[in-house]
Design an enzyme around this catalytic site. Structure first.
Site, PDB file in Angstrom:
ATOM      1  N   THR A 112      40.869  31.042  34.417  1.00  0.00           N
ATOM      2  CA  THR A 112      39.749  31.845  34.890  1.00  0.00           C
ATOM      3  C   THR A 112      39.116  31.140  36.077  1.00  0.00           C
ATOM      4  O   THR A 112      38.953  29.927  36.060  1.00  0.00           O
ATOM      5  CB  THR A 112      38.691  32.075  33.793  1.00  0.00           C
ATOM      6  N   THR A 142      36.733  37.407  33.126  1.00  0.00           N
ATOM      7  CA  THR A 142      38.093  37.159  32.699  1.00  0.00           C
ATOM      8  C   THR A 142      38.056  36.596  31.290  1.00  0.00           C
ATOM      9  O   THR A 142      37.245  35.743  30.988  1.00  0.00           O
ATOM     10  CB  THR A 142      38.761  36.167  33.642  1.00  0.00           C
ATOM     11  N   ARG A 150      42.845  44.614  45.729  1.00  0.00           N
ATOM     12  CA  ARG A 150      42.991  43.162  45.558  1.00  0.00           C
ATOM     13  C   ARG A 150      43.506  42.866  44.142  1.00  0.00           C
ATOM     14  O   ARG A 150      43.006  43.402  43.162  1.00  0.00           O
ATOM     15  CB  ARG A 150      41.643  42.480  45.782  1.00  0.00           C
ATOM     16  N   VAL A 151      44.493  42.011  44.042  1.00  0.00           N
ATOM     17  CA  VAL A 151      44.983  41.578  42.737  1.00  0.00           C
ATOM     18  C   VAL A 151      44.746  40.083  42.636  1.00  0.00           C
ATOM     19  O   VAL A 151      45.060  39.333  43.564  1.00  0.00           O
ATOM     20  CB  VAL A 151      46.486  41.901  42.564  1.00  0.00           C
ATOM     21  N   GLY A 152      44.167  39.648  41.523  1.00  0.00           N
ATOM     22  CA  GLY A 152      43.870  38.225  41.339  1.00  0.00           C
ATOM     23  C   GLY A 152      45.003  37.494  40.655  1.00  0.00           C
ATOM     24  O   GLY A 152      46.148  37.971  40.601  1.00  0.00           O
ATOM     25  N   ASP A 153      44.673  36.327  40.131  1.00  0.00           N
ATOM     26  CA  ASP A 153      45.678  35.468  39.503  1.00  0.00           C
ATOM     27  C   ASP A 153      46.053  35.917  38.086  1.00  0.00           C
ATOM     28  O   ASP A 153      47.157  35.661  37.629  1.00  0.00           O
ATOM     29  CB  ASP A 153      45.168  34.026  39.434  1.00  0.00           C
TER      30      ASP A 153
HETATM   31  N1  ASP Z   1      40.449  34.873  37.959  1.00  0.00           N
HETATM   32  C1  ASP Z   1      39.858  36.178  38.008  1.00  0.00           C
HETATM   33  C2  ASP Z   1      40.305  36.869  39.274  1.00  0.00           C
HETATM   34  O1  ASP Z   1      40.364  36.238  40.308  1.00  0.00           O
HETATM   35  C3  ASP Z   1      38.357  36.176  37.978  1.00  0.00           C
HETATM   36  C4  ASP Z   1      37.724  35.443  36.819  1.00  0.00           C
HETATM   37  O2  ASP Z   1      38.313  34.506  36.279  1.00  0.00           O
HETATM   38  O3  ASP Z   1      36.600  35.818  36.396  1.00  0.00           O
HETATM   39  O4  ASP Z   1      40.535  38.056  39.226  1.00  0.00           O
END
Ligand code: ASP
Length: 325
Positions: A243, A192, A220-223
């Site tokens: 992140t 990220t 899957r969708v992250g933050d």
């Molecule tokens: N926050 C990101 C996610 O969950 C992953 C990351 O920060 O590397 O998609």
């Protein structure tokens, strides 16, 4: 023009980056890349450019940089595919744009910005988001463009262990590291990335782009692309890019919670970031960090992991880069 000295901060992911395994040459490359990208955004801000342009420029450069590219070299899903997410938010008017699940758009942050500028929607996902990006004339690539051998090897290790891993989690990256003999910089690159900025005109902006987490389930969708979770900006409070373990950042509405604590509880930026990163997130098992800048130009680069690739510059001062604590 106001006399506010502009501020830029960027990150390239947080995790258990082990000092013991980070070769000096690899560390130098990270510092140089962080420095060059921060400098480019700083110059744009010093010439009167907007926080929005500066954060998008920094994230595009991070997406393009072989060390931090959230595009080429992005992590793999469980099915050995790529699904990229990005978001951007303008603190001046709370406009925001985001995309999720892209596998053909070279620079996802440009697609997020196009969604914001179009204005009809905030978040587009999957095939519809890609069709929109194509319509907007954004550069498209084959999914193989994002793949690297190092990331594929990483997926196989993590998948065999039945885990979902943060990009920069050394436990995943160093697993069987010697047997694999993957170059450290290859194995650690990408994750990220994000940027936050305050411009001379007093406006704030934030942008984030990611390949997500290794071995994530398809869909899957992250933050990162969720406004309020991984990305938020409001001129009244702060601009925030996160992140870490996205599910937990979503559950605590991490980026928005920083701003809400400042606005409703009169917390300083440092207090608000500390509360979220050191208390709210660990309380539910959340690892990671965030970068944030407030309307006065205060900065917080907070993380509860061993390290976070990060850099910042204030006014015309030389950029400062860091990896470990
Ligand atoms: N926050 C990101 C996610 O969950 C992953 C990351 O920060 O590397 O998609």
């Amino acid at each position: 023009m106001s006399s506010i000295p502009p501020v830029i901060a960027i990150h390239g992911g947080a995790g258990t980056i082990s000092a013991a395994t980070l070769a000096p040459d690899a560390a130098r490359g990270y510092h140089e890349a962080l420095h060059a990208i921060t400098l480019a955004a700083q110059r744009l801000l010093l010439s009167g450019g907007s926080a929005l342009d500066a954060t998008c420029l920094a994230v595009e450069m991070l997406e393009d940089c072989p060390l931090f590219n959230a595009g080429h070299g992005a992590v793999f899903t469980h099915e050995e595919t790529h699904e990229l997410d990005a978001a951007v938010m303008d603190g001046a008017d709370l406009r925001a744009g985001a995309v999720a699940g892209l596998s053909h758009v070279r620079r996802p942050v440009r697609a997020a910005r196009a969604v914001m500028e179009d204005g009809a929607h905030v978040l587009l996902a999957g095939a519809g988001a890609e069709a929109f990006a194509r319509e907007r004339g954004l550069e498209m690539v084959e999914p193989a463009y994002f793949s690297t051998d190092a990331r594929r090897a990483q997926l196989h290790r993590v998948r065999d262990a039945g885990r979902v891993a943060l990009d920069h989690d050394a436990a995943a990256l160093a697993f069987n590291f010697q047997r694999e003999q993957a170059p450290l910089d290859e194995d650690r690159k990408m994750g990220t990335v994000g940027a936050v900025a305050l411009d001379m005109h007093g406006h704030l902006a934030a942008a984030t782009s990611t390949g997500g987490m290794t071995n994530k389930r398809v869909g899957r969708v992250g933050d990162s692309p969720l406004i309020g979770a991984g990305t938020y900006a409001d001129d009244r409070t702060a601009a925030v890019s996160c992140t870490g373990s996205g599910e937990m950042f979503i559950r605590v509405a991490a980026a928005y919670d920083v701003c809400a604590r400042m606005r409703y509880a009169n917390q300083s930026l440092a207090e608000a970031c500390d509360a979220v990163v050191m208390h709210s997130l660990p309380a539910i098992g959340g690892n990671g960090g965030l970068i944030a800048v407030d309307r006065q130009g205060h900065l917080s680069l907070a993380f509860n992991t061993e390290g976070m690739y990060r850099a910042h510059a204030r006014g015309a001062e030389a950029p400062v880069t860091a990896i470990h604590r």
